[in-house]
Scaffold this motif. Structure first.
Motif, PDB file in Angstrom:
ATOM      1  N   PRO A   9      -4.842   4.082   0.499  1.00 37.94           N
ATOM      2  CA  PRO A   9      -4.911   2.695   0.969  1.00 37.94           C
ATOM      3  C   PRO A   9      -3.990   2.502   2.175  1.00 37.94           C
ATOM      4  CG  PRO A   9      -3.482   2.836  -0.941  1.00 37.94           C
ATOM      5  CD  PRO A   9      -4.087   4.206  -0.756  1.00 37.94           C
TER       6      PRO A   9
ATOM      7  N   SER B 221       0.456   4.590   0.353  1.00 38.35           N
ATOM      8  CA  SER B 221      -0.710   5.376   0.768  1.00 38.35           C
ATOM      9  C   SER B 221      -0.753   6.756   0.124  1.00 38.35           C
ATOM     10  CB  SER B 221      -0.725   5.503   2.293  1.00 38.35           C
ATOM     11  OG  SER B 221      -0.844   4.237   2.895  1.00 38.35           O
TER      12      SER B 221
ATOM     13  N   SER C 104      -6.412   1.318  -6.162  1.00 46.06           N
ATOM     14  CA  SER C 104      -6.715   0.993  -4.771  1.00 46.06           C
ATOM     15  C   SER C 104      -7.758   1.892  -4.147  1.00 46.06           C
ATOM     16  CB  SER C 104      -5.438   1.110  -3.932  1.00 46.06           C
ATOM     17  OG  SER C 104      -5.024   2.459  -3.858  1.00 46.06           O
TER      18      SER C 104
ATOM     19  N   PHE D 214      -4.869  -3.979   3.692  1.00 44.99           N
ATOM     20  CA  PHE D 214      -5.617  -4.801   2.745  1.00 44.99           C
ATOM     21  C   PHE D 214      -5.452  -6.261   3.113  1.00 44.99           C
ATOM     22  CE2 PHE D 214      -1.788  -4.022  -0.388  1.00 44.99           C
ATOM     23  CZ  PHE D 214      -0.928  -4.611   0.514  1.00 44.99           C
TER      24      PHE D 214
ATOM     25  N   CYS E 279       0.853  -1.191   0.000  1.00 56.66           N
ATOM     26  CA  CYS E 279       0.000   0.000   0.000  1.00 56.66           C
ATOM     27  C   CYS E 279       0.885   1.236   0.000  1.00 56.66           C
ATOM     28  CB  CYS E 279      -0.882   0.021   1.242  1.00 56.66           C
ATOM     29  SG  CYS E 279      -2.348  -0.996   1.174  1.00 56.66           S
TER      30      CYS E 279
ATOM     31  N   VAL F  19      -9.159  -3.786  -0.190  1.00 53.13           N
ATOM     32  CA  VAL F  19      -8.374  -2.644   0.270  1.00 53.13           C
ATOM     33  C   VAL F  19      -9.256  -1.688   1.072  1.00 53.13           C
ATOM     34  CG1 VAL F  19      -6.797  -0.802  -0.425  1.00 53.13           C
ATOM     35  CG2 VAL F  19      -7.068  -2.820  -1.890  1.00 53.13           C
TER      36      VAL F  19
ATOM     37  N   ASN G 173     -10.105   1.939   2.275  1.00 50.59           N
ATOM     38  CA  ASN G 173      -9.874   3.331   1.876  1.00 50.59           C
ATOM     39  C   ASN G 173     -10.416   4.256   2.962  1.00 50.59           C
ATOM     40  OD1 ASN G 173     -10.851   2.151  -1.273  1.00 50.59           O
ATOM     41  ND2 ASN G 173      -8.760   2.743  -0.795  1.00 50.59           N
TER      42      ASN G 173
END
Length: 321
Positions: A95, A70, A91, A98, A68, A109, A111
């Protein structure tokens, strides 16, 4: 010569090294992944993986490593052997955590910014569904049979049970404040959900979606507000449960049959996530404030080593082969 023919293979067999697995640690602030050898417990290398890497997992066959990224708003996929980037996956925004379906596909995933769980096909790289959940979704877990995915929402304080066939929520269970992580035992009869601010782990019966117990923690000399349960791992036989307790710098060891706390192990600062080696010889913990990984001997229930890694280690996964 006959004796030599017998001895040489025998000596070769004795000299054969134990098989080692690679351990992959995301460093949230360093924007990289540190790779360790699970036998020597030494660092193999550190590799850039994108901005603010947090959640990390690996395909069941060890062929793809998922990270991830992010702040890049995507999942980056690497070859675990070379750490070369293979491709990316959509994603949704930010993210954080997951979980892969036990079959290896799809990927679910969380969010956090959009209050969604995004379902991604790792083969076609297409989004299969976006599932509305509670406010600030983070924790992700999956049942051993792959039929149910769990998402925990930090602000709604719920564990959401999602049917993996219909992508619909089939149950919501109210837990304590800021649930961070969800982990099934390996026969699917218990679900453990950690609550960071609540300071507890809820034990849920997946068949009835009812809370059957709550695990609480008291560490001598540590303020209650510093005891913040995050990562949870359960041994394959279900007899031991390990819970990372954040800024208390402890990992709780719990009897998986009685759900009673047996011991607290002193690890690095702000312990966050954990991962077993496939043989469950070791459990690795990420310690975000001391920039290291603690190595726990699972059978002995003791910390055997601390390994410096990158800046603010967050997630960890061990290759299956």
């Amino acid at each position: 010569m006959k004796h030599l023919l017998i001895l040489v293979p025998a000596l070769a067999l004795l000299a054969e090294p134990a098989l080692a697995n690679r351990v992959f640690v995301t460093n949230e602030k360093g924007n990289d992944v540190t790779v360790l050898d699970s036998e020597t417990l030494e660092v193999i290398g550190t590799y850039p993986v994108g901005n603010r890497p947090r959640g990390i997992t690996i395909a069941p066959d060890g062929s793809e490593l998922y990270v991830c990224a992010s702040d890049d708003n995507l999942v980056r996929v690497f070859d675990p052997q070379t750490m070369e980037e293979m491709h990316t996956l959509p994603s949704g925004p930010d993210p954080e955590l997951f979980v892969l379906h036990p079959s290896g596909n799809p990927l679910y995933v969380a969010n956090e910014d959009d209050n969604l769980v995004t379902v991604v096909d790792v083969k076609t790289h297409q989004v299969l569904a976006e599932i509305p959940v509670g406010v600030e979704p983070e924790g992700m877990g999956v049942s051993p049979d792959g039929g149910i995915v769990i998402n925990t929402s930090e602000t709604t304080n719920m564990a959401h049970f999602i049917d993996t066939e219909t992508f619909q929520i089939v149950a919501n269970v109210l837990v304590d404040s800021r649930p961070r992580f969800a982990e099934y035992n390996h026969d699917g009869t218990k679900l453990y959900v950690s609550a960071e601010i609540g300071g507890t782990v809820s034990v849920i019966d997946p068949a009835t979606q009812q809370i059957t117990g709550k695990i609480t923690f008291e560490v001598p000399g540590v303020l209650p507000e510093a005891i913040q349960p995050v990562g949870v791992r359960v041994t394959n036989d279900g007899k031991k449960v390990f819970v990372a307790l954040g800024p208390s710098n402890r990992v709780a060891v719990i009897d998986g049959e009685t759900d009673e706390v047996k011991d607290y192990l002193l690890v690095g600062q702000r312990v966050w996530q954990m991962a077993f080696t496939p043989d469950e010889k070791y459990l690795f913990t990420t310690n975000g404030n001391s920039n290291d990984v603690s190595v726990i001997d699972v059978a002995a229930e003791e910390v055997v080593k601390s390994v410096p890694v990158g800046q603010q280690p967050w997630g960890v996964v061990v290759a299956p082969n």
